[in-house]
Design a protein around this motif. Structure first.
Motif, mmCIF file in Angstrom:
data_model
loop_
_atom_site.group_PDB
_atom_site.id
_atom_site.type_symbol
_atom_site.label_atom_id
_atom_site.label_comp_id
_atom_site.label_asym_id
_atom_site.label_seq_id
_atom_site.Cartn_x
_atom_site.Cartn_y
_atom_site.Cartn_z
ATOM 1 N N VAL A 22 12.525 -0.659 -19.941
ATOM 2 C CA VAL A 22 12.484 -1.985 -20.670
ATOM 3 C C VAL A 22 13.497 -2.988 -20.527
ATOM 4 O O VAL A 22 13.435 -4.157 -20.277
ATOM 5 C CB VAL A 22 12.021 -1.734 -22.021
ATOM 6 N N GLY A 23 14.700 -2.287 -20.750
ATOM 7 C CA GLY A 23 15.930 -3.043 -20.561
ATOM 8 C C GLY A 23 16.148 -3.727 -19.150
ATOM 9 O O GLY A 23 16.529 -4.885 -19.252
ATOM 10 N N ALA A 24 15.850 -3.135 -18.218
ATOM 11 C CA ALA A 24 15.951 -3.555 -16.874
ATOM 12 C C ALA A 24 14.989 -4.814 -16.617
ATOM 13 O O ALA A 24 15.431 -5.605 -16.117
ATOM 14 C CB ALA A 24 15.547 -2.524 -15.942
ATOM 15 N N PHE A 25 13.787 -4.701 -17.224
ATOM 16 C CA PHE A 25 12.729 -5.589 -16.995
ATOM 17 C C PHE A 25 13.256 -6.835 -17.864
ATOM 18 O O PHE A 25 13.141 -8.171 -17.595
ATOM 19 C CB PHE A 25 11.438 -5.290 -17.784
ATOM 20 N N CYS A 26 13.730 -6.698 -19.073
ATOM 21 C CA CYS A 26 14.325 -7.795 -19.903
ATOM 22 C C CYS A 26 15.525 -8.383 -19.311
ATOM 23 O O CYS A 26 15.623 -9.599 -19.134
ATOM 24 C CB CYS A 26 14.806 -7.323 -21.112
ATOM 25 N N CYS A 27 16.332 -7.600 -18.460
ATOM 26 C CA CYS A 27 17.642 -8.209 -17.728
ATOM 27 C C CYS A 27 16.945 -8.958 -16.685
ATOM 28 O O CYS A 27 17.666 -10.445 -16.436
ATOM 29 C CB CYS A 27 18.330 -7.044 -17.148
ATOM 30 N N GLY A 28 15.949 -8.725 -15.857
ATOM 31 C CA GLY A 28 15.267 -9.639 -15.045
ATOM 32 C C GLY A 28 14.760 -10.901 -15.416
ATOM 33 O O GLY A 28 15.049 -12.122 -15.004
ATOM 34 N N LEU A 29 13.831 -10.762 -16.713
ATOM 35 C CA LEU A 29 13.319 -11.981 -17.428
ATOM 36 C C LEU A 29 14.358 -12.783 -17.913
ATOM 37 O O LEU A 29 14.128 -14.048 -17.888
ATOM 38 C CB LEU A 29 12.571 -11.170 -18.328
ATOM 39 N N GLN A 34 18.287 -18.248 -17.797
ATOM 40 C CA GLN A 34 19.709 -18.842 -17.972
ATOM 41 C C GLN A 34 20.470 -17.938 -16.798
ATOM 42 O O GLN A 34 20.721 -16.747 -17.235
ATOM 43 C CB GLN A 34 20.199 -18.819 -19.362
ATOM 44 N N HIS A 35 20.994 -18.588 -16.182
ATOM 45 C CA HIS A 35 21.865 -17.561 -15.165
ATOM 46 C C HIS A 35 23.173 -17.017 -15.421
ATOM 47 O O HIS A 35 23.772 -16.276 -15.057
ATOM 48 C CB HIS A 35 21.993 -18.419 -13.737
ATOM 49 N N THR A 36 23.795 -17.804 -16.741
ATOM 50 C CA THR A 36 24.872 -17.192 -17.056
ATOM 51 C C THR A 36 24.632 -15.989 -17.673
ATOM 52 O O THR A 36 25.792 -15.190 -18.114
ATOM 53 C CB THR A 36 25.522 -18.194 -18.159
ATOM 54 N N ILE A 37 23.567 -15.511 -17.921
ATOM 55 C CA ILE A 37 23.399 -14.203 -18.679
ATOM 56 C C ILE A 37 23.723 -13.116 -17.726
ATOM 57 O O ILE A 37 23.980 -11.897 -18.210
ATOM 58 C CB ILE A 37 21.858 -13.977 -19.026
ATOM 59 N N VAL A 38 23.934 -13.250 -16.458
ATOM 60 C CA VAL A 38 24.337 -12.329 -15.432
ATOM 61 C C VAL A 38 25.710 -11.773 -15.795
ATOM 62 O O VAL A 38 25.634 -10.504 -15.606
ATOM 63 C CB VAL A 38 24.354 -12.941 -13.950
ATOM 64 N N LEU A 39 26.508 -12.194 -16.619
ATOM 65 C CA LEU A 39 27.708 -11.879 -16.804
ATOM 66 C C LEU A 39 27.615 -10.791 -18.006
ATOM 67 O O LEU A 39 28.274 -9.652 -17.939
ATOM 68 C CB LEU A 39 28.735 -12.887 -17.553
ATOM 69 N N TYR A 40 26.474 -10.726 -18.851
ATOM 70 C CA TYR A 40 26.233 -9.884 -19.787
ATOM 71 C C TYR A 40 25.293 -8.848 -18.959
ATOM 72 O O TYR A 40 25.445 -7.630 -19.465
ATOM 73 C CB TYR A 40 25.422 -10.435 -20.827
ATOM 74 N N VAL A 41 24.504 -9.197 -18.067
ATOM 75 C CA VAL A 41 23.497 -7.908 -17.654
ATOM 76 C C VAL A 41 24.387 -7.097 -16.662
ATOM 77 O O VAL A 41 24.193 -5.978 -16.847
ATOM 78 C CB VAL A 41 22.698 -8.924 -16.689
ATOM 79 N N LEU A 42 25.565 -7.676 -15.964
ATOM 80 C CA LEU A 42 26.381 -6.755 -15.365
ATOM 81 C C LEU A 42 26.900 -5.731 -16.404
ATOM 82 O O LEU A 42 26.959 -4.550 -15.830
ATOM 83 C CB LEU A 42 27.571 -7.505 -14.402
ATOM 84 N N CYS A 43 27.498 -6.289 -17.277
ATOM 85 C CA CYS A 43 28.227 -5.220 -18.295
ATOM 86 C C CYS A 43 27.359 -4.301 -18.891
ATOM 87 O O CYS A 43 27.551 -2.967 -18.842
ATOM 88 C CB CYS A 43 28.936 -6.117 -19.347
ATOM 89 N N ILE A 44 26.332 -4.504 -19.222
ATOM 90 C CA ILE A 44 25.107 -3.586 -19.682
ATOM 91 C C ILE A 44 24.520 -2.744 -18.845
ATOM 92 O O ILE A 44 24.425 -1.646 -18.894
ATOM 93 C CB ILE A 44 23.887 -4.370 -20.530
ATOM 94 N N GLU A 109 22.900 -25.361 -8.517
ATOM 95 C CA GLU A 109 23.945 -26.240 -7.819
ATOM 96 C C GLU A 109 23.825 -27.542 -8.296
ATOM 97 O O GLU A 109 24.865 -28.251 -7.909
ATOM 98 C CB GLU A 109 23.452 -25.973 -6.323
ATOM 99 N N GLU A 110 22.778 -28.002 -8.850
ATOM 100 C CA GLU A 110 22.655 -29.659 -9.254
ATOM 101 C C GLU A 110 24.128 -29.774 -10.298
ATOM 102 O O GLU A 110 24.465 -30.985 -10.216
ATOM 103 C CB GLU A 110 21.481 -29.857 -10.006
ATOM 104 N N TYR A 111 24.255 -28.955 -11.144
ATOM 105 C CA TYR A 111 25.623 -29.165 -12.016
ATOM 106 C C TYR A 111 26.590 -28.168 -11.689
ATOM 107 O O TYR A 111 27.445 -28.038 -12.687
ATOM 108 C CB TYR A 111 25.011 -29.117 -13.247
ATOM 109 N N GLY A 112 26.542 -27.365 -10.649
ATOM 110 C CA GLY A 112 27.779 -26.699 -10.441
ATOM 111 C C GLY A 112 27.434 -25.217 -11.061
ATOM 112 O O GLY A 112 27.396 -24.937 -12.025
ATOM 113 N N THR A 113 27.469 -24.254 -9.842
ATOM 114 C CA THR A 113 27.129 -22.840 -10.318
ATOM 115 C C THR A 113 28.317 -22.327 -11.248
ATOM 116 O O THR A 113 29.342 -22.394 -10.766
ATOM 117 C CB THR A 113 26.977 -22.020 -8.910
ATOM 118 N N PHE A 114 27.746 -21.890 -12.133
ATOM 119 C CA PHE A 114 28.706 -21.164 -13.165
ATOM 120 C C PHE A 114 29.934 -22.171 -13.366
ATOM 121 O O PHE A 114 31.109 -21.864 -13.775
ATOM 122 C CB PHE A 114 29.364 -19.830 -12.563
ATOM 123 N N SER A 115 29.704 -23.249 -13.576
ATOM 124 C CA SER A 115 30.493 -24.381 -13.893
ATOM 125 C C SER A 115 30.018 -25.129 -15.394
ATOM 126 O O SER A 115 29.028 -26.034 -15.301
ATOM 127 C CB SER A 115 30.832 -25.514 -12.968
#
Length: 235
Positions: A22-29, A34-44, A109-115
């Motif tokens: 369920v957590g893996a599904f929620c991580c993808g969702l 919001q792409h910045t959540i990838v920083l949390y997803v990687l840790c978890i 990329e319109e406003y800068g990836t991870f910026s």
């Protein structure tokens, strides 16, 4: 983060397996929002995989199922090219009919990836002093790898955006863009504050032998803290 807590509290391997899927599904969702959540997803993800590996519950088959659950969470992204081809959307984020157009939106990329902008300096304007104080209490009193996980998530997120900060928040437009990203770091602090409050009252429960009045005070304190935050930010 709630699923992370449930994962650590799970008593059986079957329960941990279910929660991890369920957590893996929620991580993808969450990455669809919001792409910045990838920083949390990687840790978890790394923490969960380590816990499964340590408990000898991680197999190739289970890893494959987790990957499929994660990909299932990303399915809403299929709407973007479909909507572009059908030309039915009233508003859209660029041309999604090509792979490059899709990638441009996917990487923001319109406003800068991870910026964006550093969120730590603005925490004091959105959270009362009590919240970070309780978060520190959790860090000092709670002996759990989960506390270190959440603390690491907060530090990585804050340091990463301190490095990537590029927007001038003195301009109202840019201020509005980045305000919603501050909630991501504040969410971790709020969870730690909740754990700190629980650990604080657990000491009282030990001394007073699970006094019902103290339990009511704990709930009232939590409600009062939440209401004070709502009042401070939305009055």
């Amino acid at each position: 983060m709630a699923l992370t807590v449930h994962f650590e509290e799970a008593a059986t391997a079957k329960e941990r397996s279910k929660i991890s899927k369920v957590g893996a599904f929620c991580c993808g969702l969450s990455l669809c929002n919001q792409h910045t959540i990838v920083l949390y997803v990687l840790c978890i993800v790394l923490w969960v995989l380590f816990q499964l590996f340590k408990g000898k519950e991680l197999s190739f088959g289970h890893l494959l199922k987790l990957g499929l659950c994660f990909l299932a969470g990303l399915l809403p992204y299929l709407y973007l090219p479909a909507s572009s081809y059908l030309n039915r959307a009233r508003w859209t984020w660029g041309d999604q009919t090509t792979f490059q157009g899709f990638l441009t939106h996917f990487l923001r990329e319109e406003y800068g990836t991870f910026s964006l902008v550093n969120s730590v300096t603005h925490m004091k304007t959105e959270l009362s002093f009590t919240v970070p104080a309780l978060a520190i209490m959790a860090w000092l009193r709670t002996k759990s790898s989960m506390i270190w996980l959440f603390t690491g998530m907060f530090c990585i997120y804050s340091l990463f955006f301190a490095w990537r900060a590029n927007l001038d928040i003195t301009k109202p437009l840019f201020m509005g863009v980045v305000e919603r990203f501050w909630m991501q770091s504040n969410a971790v602090v709020a969870v730690l504050a909740g754990l700190g409050l629980a650990s604080l009252f657990s000491v009282g429960n030990t001394v007073l032998e699970n006094n019902r009045v103290l339990q009511c005070v704990e709930w009232l304190s939590a409600v009062a803290l939440v209401m004070s935050q709502i009042y401070a930010n939305y009055r």
